[in-house]
Design an enzyme around this catalytic site. Sequence first.
Site, PDB file in Angstrom:
ATOM      1  N   ILE A 124       0.823  -1.147  -0.060  1.00 43.33           N
ATOM      2  CA  ILE A 124      -0.020  -0.086  -0.112  1.00 43.33           C
ATOM      3  C   ILE A 124       0.755   1.229  -0.061  1.00 43.33           C
ATOM      4  O   ILE A 124       0.561   2.386   0.564  1.00 43.33           O
ATOM      5  CB  ILE A 124      -0.886  -0.018   1.000  1.00 43.33           C
ATOM      6  N   GLY A 125       1.939   1.055  -0.545  1.00 48.31           N
ATOM      7  CA  GLY A 125       3.108   2.353  -0.556  1.00 48.31           C
ATOM      8  C   GLY A 125       4.005   2.228   0.597  1.00 48.31           C
ATOM      9  O   GLY A 125       4.859   3.045   0.760  1.00 48.31           O
ATOM     10  N   ARG A 157      14.645  -5.492  14.363  1.00 52.15           N
ATOM     11  CA  ARG A 157      15.593  -5.222  13.215  1.00 52.15           C
ATOM     12  C   ARG A 157      15.040  -4.598  12.110  1.00 52.15           C
ATOM     13  O   ARG A 157      13.875  -4.862  11.766  1.00 52.15           O
ATOM     14  CB  ARG A 157      16.025  -6.725  12.820  1.00 52.15           C
ATOM     15  N   ILE A 158      15.761  -3.714  11.639  1.00 50.94           N
ATOM     16  CA  ILE A 158      15.373  -3.046  10.649  1.00 50.94           C
ATOM     17  C   ILE A 158      15.705  -3.454   9.286  1.00 50.94           C
ATOM     18  O   ILE A 158      16.972  -3.620   9.000  1.00 50.94           O
ATOM     19  CB  ILE A 158      15.714  -1.453  10.660  1.00 50.94           C
ATOM     20  N   LYS A 196      15.862   3.021   4.679  1.00 51.67           N
ATOM     21  CA  LYS A 196      15.252   3.868   3.901  1.00 51.67           C
ATOM     22  C   LYS A 196      13.735   3.954   4.077  1.00 51.67           C
ATOM     23  O   LYS A 196      12.982   4.825   4.095  1.00 51.67           O
ATOM     24  CB  LYS A 196      15.885   3.800   2.389  1.00 51.67           C
ATOM     25  N   VAL A 199       7.060  -1.068  11.508  1.00 54.70           N
ATOM     26  CA  VAL A 199       7.193   0.258  11.958  1.00 54.70           C
ATOM     27  C   VAL A 199       5.965   1.078  11.370  1.00 54.70           C
ATOM     28  O   VAL A 199       5.735   2.292  11.540  1.00 54.70           O
ATOM     29  CB  VAL A 199       8.325   0.641  11.143  1.00 54.70           C
ATOM     30  N   GLU A 218       2.649   1.329  11.934  1.00 56.91           N
ATOM     31  CA  GLU A 218       1.949   2.156  12.896  1.00 56.91           C
ATOM     32  C   GLU A 218       2.504   3.074  14.037  1.00 56.91           C
ATOM     33  O   GLU A 218       2.071   4.463  14.366  1.00 56.91           O
ATOM     34  CB  GLU A 218       0.867   1.263  13.828  1.00 56.91           C
TER      35      GLU A 218
END
Length: 769
Positions: free
Chosen positions: A487-488, A650-651, A655, A725, A727
């Site tokens: 959804i983007g 963990r990311i 970006k 991430v 919400e």
Amino acid sequence: MSAANSPHNDQQPMAPPGTGPVRIGQPVPRVDGVAKVTGHARYAAEHPAQGLLYGVVVNSTIARGRIDSIDTGDALAVPGVVDVLSHLNRPKMRSLGMLYKDMIAPEGSPFKPLHDDRICYSGQPVALVIAQTFEAARHAAGLVRVHCCAEPHETELRAGLHRSHIPSRLKAGYSPPPKPRGDADAALAAAPVQHRGEYYSGVEHHNPMEMHATTVIYGPDGHLTIYDKTQGSQNCRWVVSRAFGLSKDKVTVRNPYVGGAFGSGLRPQYPLLMAVMAALHVKRSVRVVLTRQQMFTFGHRPETLQRVALGADTDGTLRSIIHEAVAETSRFEDYVEVVVNWSGQLYRCDNVRQNYQLVKLDQYTPIDMRAPGAAHGVYALEVAMDELAHRLGMDPLALRLKNYAEHDAAKGLPFSTKALRTCYERGAERFGWAQRPLAPRSMRDGRVWVGWGMATGTWDASQMFARARARLQADGVLVVSSAATDIGTGTYTVMAQIAAAAMGWPLEQVRFELGDSTLPVAPVEGGSSHVTTIGSAVEGACEKLQKTLLKEAARLPQSPFAKATAAHVIFENGWMRLRSDPAVAIRLTDILACAGKAALEVTYLLLPNMLKQKKYVRATHSAVFCEVRVDEDFGTVRVTRVVSVVDAGRIINPKTARSQVIGGVVWGISQALHEETLADHRLGRFMNHNYAEYHIPVNADMPEVEVIFTEEEDRIVSRLGAKGVGEIGIVGVAAAISNAIFHATGRRVRSTPMTPDKVMAAEGNADTA
């Protein structure tokens, strides 16, 4: 050929050549970026079909009553008009309400468009004009005369408080408030420092860039290929097949690109069912697109009234927390959110009482909107904590640290991971919080008051079940697929990145297929769970594919991998190598060639480890610090600085993750200062249903937003270590702004949006709402 590559679907995006190997944690640009900025990405209203007809919805003008008659004569006389559908002539549909329930529907009977002569809310669709051109359909829709018998309606939350009720528990993801612990009322009465406040949040509508639309392509065999703006293609197929009595093999739903949804696409919306009605009625392809005004004729973030009471010792130790909320729902469903539960989890306190109730109104059922429940519930709690800190003469951050919760007392469980203390420390240092004067109205620049505020954010970290398929082709392309949705948020990019990292495969040779109901099962995209769920399934599928490749390599004549196990090999840059001797290697595509295979394909089922997960509370956390400047003469508020520190495990891609948090902060600013849908309760109708009157922020309203991620992994939530991430970025932002306004002016505003009139009207003390 997979469904996602069928002639009816756009080519799924891939990274540009030269991207090369990638790793988890690398800031990879969006693989779908070029398709979107060049216009090659097709959205729901952009897919072509031969002989396409256009449908335009006619909406009711009353809030409650019955349709006496519908005059379609003038509309049918418009050149190009094919027919006008209503409850009088729609195609046969099933009547049982449960057959219209989607996979995340609340308790009750879902709204059934054009089902009968009942009017349940203002703006309800009552007819659909079908024409050869959109212009003809739009013109004719204005000529349809719907005569109604109006009945008394009620659309005002406060007027219905006397008939509020405890909602049903029957909704996926809804947790009723836990049982009281201790005696919160007695502890509050005995506390030397007390705060009581009432907090109000108005209705908000989603308003994504892409309006809701459905294109139904009617095949020669009666097969329906549906392009819909949705967050769950399989959820929409489920409803269409059941409501119309069609085999799921006769319905394919696709959503390869979605221009924002934010929860508005979690449940199937009425354009989907109406477009299918029209296609079945005329046996032709039909497109239905809502106008911007009609985007205000279905669900929204519910109006919510909350009461928070806090009691503390003079040193700031919390002795009592009472949090009560009342929200709206429709007459036909009990829509619920987790609003008050956060108050019993976020801070350490022995005496807690929470309550959540609903008031049925003559409006459409609300739907989830970014961080549903938390965006309102944490706002009330965090403003109340700031008010308590002021009464104590205590720094707001110090009060939160004083009552820091190391475990969830309501459930008696530890957190899987929790780096909130680190969020506080890093955010305060970066923002310069130590320089903040304690007293309100202490910082001024000319006739502008400057204030600093902070708040805590929290959201659930969850995982569901899903399947993913991985297929390595002889041409060197790794195709990974699942019926996920983008959804983007960057799903295309992150899933391709996970697959490339897991396989040691160049990113430009990885294609992730999504947005097709015929692909492996995936949950509805929502709740910040797509990476933890689909991402884990993708990684699992890639590991399974590696084991299959190793078996094929071991079968080759005189294979050096004959006795190797998965622990003995590594996969990197398209090769499989022995760990003990990396010079012993084979290209993965050569394995296929030697085995005489055009492709190798595996499917992996991800099932959350519930036995392990239920032993922990899984949550994301954040600390939000902001600066505002308030004009003393006009009450206008500008947010000039925001630092958001996020504990989200963990990311995967810093970006796209940073973009998600920035988007959440922007919406938090909008919630705090701009957005509200206002109703004329005499008419029972939302009035400011356009961008001219529904105020949203623009670039000039936005400050520089600094996003910081803590460095920690959560292997309880997901095998990837990620939490999600989507919400968490919005939670706590409105509260931080409210607290900064008080620090700037000494005026407390307890309702959102905090418009200039409210800032000007608020009295200069902490006790005035």
